[in-house]
Design a protein around this motif. Structure first.
Motif, PDB file in Angstrom:
ATOM      1  N   PRO A   6       1.950 -29.040 -17.590  1.00 29.58           N
ATOM      2  CA  PRO A   6       3.263 -28.903 -18.216  1.00 29.58           C
ATOM      3  C   PRO A   6       4.049 -30.208 -18.056  1.00 29.58           C
ATOM      4  O   PRO A   6       3.907 -30.909 -17.054  1.00 29.58           O
ATOM      5  N   MET A   7       4.861 -30.538 -19.051  1.00 28.54           N
ATOM      6  CA  MET A   7       5.709 -31.730 -18.951  1.00 28.54           C
ATOM      7  C   MET A   7       6.842 -31.661 -19.964  1.00 28.54           C
ATOM      8  O   MET A   7       6.818 -30.847 -20.881  1.00 28.54           O
ATOM      9  N   HIS A   8       7.803 -32.546 -19.801  1.00 25.75           N
ATOM     10  CA  HIS A   8       8.934 -32.595 -20.722  1.00 25.75           C
ATOM     11  C   HIS A   8       8.649 -33.635 -21.807  1.00 25.75           C
ATOM     12  O   HIS A   8       7.763 -34.497 -21.637  1.00 25.75           O
ATOM     13  N   PRO A   9       9.339 -33.574 -22.933  1.00 28.16           N
ATOM     14  CA  PRO A   9       9.050 -34.473 -24.057  1.00 28.16           C
ATOM     15  C   PRO A   9       9.112 -35.961 -23.694  1.00 28.16           C
ATOM     16  O   PRO A   9       8.309 -36.746 -24.193  1.00 28.16           O
ATOM     17  N   TYR A  10      10.035 -36.342 -22.820  1.00 26.32           N
ATOM     18  CA  TYR A  10      10.112 -37.747 -22.430  1.00 26.32           C
ATOM     19  C   TYR A  10       8.801 -38.183 -21.774  1.00 26.32           C
ATOM     20  O   TYR A  10       8.266 -39.241 -22.057  1.00 26.32           O
ATOM     21  N   GLU A  11       8.276 -37.335 -20.905  1.00 24.65           N
ATOM     22  CA  GLU A  11       7.003 -37.630 -20.237  1.00 24.65           C
ATOM     23  C   GLU A  11       5.854 -37.642 -21.243  1.00 24.65           C
ATOM     24  O   GLU A  11       4.953 -38.470 -21.164  1.00 24.65           O
ATOM     25  N   LEU A  12       5.890 -36.720 -22.199  1.00 25.17           N
ATOM     26  CA  LEU A  12       4.876 -36.710 -23.264  1.00 25.17           C
ATOM     27  C   LEU A  12       4.872 -38.047 -23.997  1.00 25.17           C
ATOM     28  O   LEU A  12       3.816 -38.644 -24.227  1.00 25.17           O
ATOM     29  N   GLY A  13       6.050 -38.515 -24.372  1.00 24.83           N
ATOM     30  CA  GLY A  13       6.159 -39.798 -25.071  1.00 24.83           C
ATOM     31  C   GLY A  13       5.625 -40.947 -24.240  1.00 24.83           C
ATOM     32  O   GLY A  13       4.932 -41.830 -24.731  1.00 24.83           O
ATOM     33  N   ARG A  14       5.948 -40.938 -22.940  1.00 26.94           N
ATOM     34  CA  ARG A  14       5.464 -41.991 -22.040  1.00 26.94           C
ATOM     35  C   ARG A  14       3.941 -41.977 -21.959  1.00 26.94           C
ATOM     36  O   ARG A  14       3.293 -43.018 -22.031  1.00 26.94           O
TER      37      ARG A  14
ATOM     38  N   PHE B 145       3.536 -21.685 -29.606  1.00 23.41           N
ATOM     39  CA  PHE B 145       2.407 -22.420 -29.033  1.00 23.41           C
ATOM     40  C   PHE B 145       2.742 -23.016 -27.667  1.00 23.41           C
ATOM     41  O   PHE B 145       1.851 -23.309 -26.890  1.00 23.41           O
ATOM     42  N   ILE B 146       4.034 -23.227 -27.411  1.00 25.13           N
ATOM     43  CA  ILE B 146       4.476 -23.712 -26.105  1.00 25.13           C
ATOM     44  C   ILE B 146       5.722 -22.918 -25.716  1.00 25.13           C
ATOM     45  O   ILE B 146       6.407 -22.364 -26.578  1.00 25.13           O
ATOM     46  N   VAL B 147       5.997 -22.869 -24.420  1.00 27.44           N
ATOM     47  CA  VAL B 147       7.201 -22.199 -23.931  1.00 27.44           C
ATOM     48  C   VAL B 147       7.863 -23.085 -22.877  1.00 27.44           C
ATOM     49  O   VAL B 147       7.217 -23.932 -22.260  1.00 27.44           O
ATOM     50  N   GLU B 148       9.149 -22.833 -22.685  1.00 26.56           N
ATOM     51  CA  GLU B 148       9.886 -23.534 -21.638  1.00 26.56           C
ATOM     52  C   GLU B 148       9.420 -22.994 -20.294  1.00 26.56           C
ATOM     53  O   GLU B 148       9.378 -21.784 -20.088  1.00 26.56           O
ATOM     54  N   ARG B 149       9.057 -23.890 -19.420  1.00 19.45           N
ATOM     55  CA  ARG B 149       8.631 -23.478 -18.077  1.00 19.45           C
ATOM     56  C   ARG B 149       9.796 -23.566 -17.095  1.00 19.45           C
ATOM     57  O   ARG B 149      10.002 -22.681 -16.269  1.00 19.45           O
ATOM     58  N   GLU B 150      10.535 -24.683 -17.185  1.00 21.10           N
ATOM     59  CA  GLU B 150      11.674 -24.878 -16.298  1.00 21.10           C
ATOM     60  C   GLU B 150      12.540 -26.012 -16.839  1.00 21.10           C
ATOM     61  O   GLU B 150      12.111 -26.779 -17.693  1.00 21.10           O
ATOM     62  N   THR B 151      13.739 -26.070 -16.335  1.00 24.30           N
ATOM     63  CA  THR B 151      14.628 -27.178 -16.656  1.00 24.30           C
ATOM     64  C   THR B 151      14.873 -27.929 -15.364  1.00 24.30           C
ATOM     65  O   THR B 151      15.237 -27.324 -14.345  1.00 24.30           O
ATOM     66  N   VAL B 152      14.631 -29.213 -15.391  1.00 27.65           N
ATOM     67  CA  VAL B 152      14.809 -30.023 -14.183  1.00 27.65           C
ATOM     68  C   VAL B 152      16.016 -30.927 -14.365  1.00 27.65           C
ATOM     69  O   VAL B 152      16.280 -31.429 -15.447  1.00 27.65           O
TER      70      VAL B 152
ATOM     71  N   THR C  79      13.809 -30.335 -20.139  1.00 32.65           N
ATOM     72  CA  THR C  79      13.082 -29.073 -20.212  1.00 32.65           C
ATOM     73  C   THR C  79      11.590 -29.362 -20.166  1.00 32.65           C
ATOM     74  O   THR C  79      11.080 -30.161 -20.954  1.00 32.65           O
ATOM     75  N   VAL C  80      10.916 -28.717 -19.241  1.00 31.11           N
ATOM     76  CA  VAL C  80       9.465 -28.858 -19.095  1.00 31.11           C
ATOM     77  C   VAL C  80       8.812 -27.734 -19.891  1.00 31.11           C
ATOM     78  O   VAL C  80       9.196 -26.574 -19.778  1.00 31.11           O
ATOM     79  N   TYR C  81       7.822 -28.097 -20.704  1.00 32.81           N
ATOM     80  CA  TYR C  81       7.116 -27.119 -21.540  1.00 32.81           C
ATOM     81  C   TYR C  81       5.691 -26.956 -21.057  1.00 32.81           C
ATOM     82  O   TYR C  81       5.092 -27.875 -20.503  1.00 32.81           O
TER      83      TYR C  81
END
Length: 197
Positions: free
Chosen positions: A22-30, A60-67, A76-78
Motif C-alpha cells: 500500500p502507498m499514497h499517490p506521491y509515493e507512487l509517483g516517486r 479496484f483500490i481502497v483507502e487504507r489510512e491517512t497519514v 491517503t494511503v491506498y
C-alpha cells in the motif's frame, strides 16, 4: 477484448505498484520515476491523482489510512482490493497475449511520405537515423549500468523491447533511404508531384 472500467494504461502501473505494498499517490509517483516507468506510462502529478481516484471509484483500490506528518500535508494511503488484483492480472494478460493496433506518429508520417521530395525525405530520414542511434546507445548504457548494479533482466525487459524496436526501425529507415535514392522513384515523384511542389 474487454472494455476496461478504467482504461488509462497508467492505472495498470498503479495497480501493479500497489500489488507490492500500500502507498499514497506521491509515493507512487516517486516510484514510477525511480524505476523509469515514465518511459512506458505518460503521466504527471495531476493525471496520477485522477487515475487513483478512478481506480477508487471502480472499487479496484481502497483507502487504507491517512497519514499526517508535520512537514507534509495529509496523505491517503491506498491498497489493492481483490477486484483490483483480478483486474491487474486480467488486463496484463490481455496486453501480453493480444496484439493491438497502435497509431504511432511515424506511421502516419510514412503514409504521407510521398508528398516530400525524395532528397528532402532522405535528409530528414538521415536525421531520424542519427536520433535512433542516439536513443539506442542511451538505452544500451542504462541496461548495462542496471545489469552491473545487479538488476534482474526481467525488470529491464521493457528497455530490451525498446532497443529491439529502435534497431528494427533503424534498419527499416536505412532500406527506405535506399529506395528513395533510386532514380526511378525520383522520376516518378517528379512526374506526380513536380508541378505541385
Amino acid at each position: 477484448m474487454e472494455k476496461r472500467r478504467v482504461a488509462n494504461p497508467l492505472a495498470l502501473a498503479v495497480l501493479a505498484f500497489l500489488l507490492w505494498e500500500p502507498m499514497h499517490p506521491y509515493e507512487l509517483g516517486r516510484r514510477l520515476k525511480e524505476t523509469d516507468k515514465e518511459r512506458s506510462f505518460k503521466y504527471n502529478r495531476g493525471s496520477l491523482y485522477m487515475v487513483v481516484n478512478q481506480l477508487r471509484k471502480a472499487g479496484f483500490i481502497v483507502e487504507r489510512e491517512t497519514v499526517r506528518d508535520t512537514q507534509r500535508p495529509e496523505r491517503t494511503v491506498y491498497e489493492l482490493t481483490g477486484e483490483g488484483r483480478a483486474e491487474l492480472y486480467d488486463w496484463l494478460r490481455e496486453l501480453v497475449a493480444q496484439p493491438q493496433e497502435e497509431y504511432p506518429r511515424f506511421g502516419a508520417a510514412l503514409s504521407l511520405l510521398s508528398v516530400l521530395a525524395p532528397d528532402e525525405a532522405v535528409e530528414l530520414l538521415g536525421r531520424r537515423a542519427e536520433a535512433l542511434d542516439g536513443q539506442a546507445e542511451e538505452i544500451r548504457g542504462k541496461v548495462r549500468q542496471a545489469t552491473e548494479q545487479g538488476v534482474a533482466w526481467v525488470f529491464l525487459v521493457e528497455e530490451e523491447y525498446r532497443l529491439e524496436v529502435l534497431d528494427a526501425e533503424r534498419r527499416f529507415v536505412g532500406r527506405l533511404v535506399e529506395s528513395l535514392r533510386d532514380p526511378a522513384y525520383g522520376r516518378e515523384w517528379q512526374r506526380i508531384f513536380g508541378s505541385r511542389a
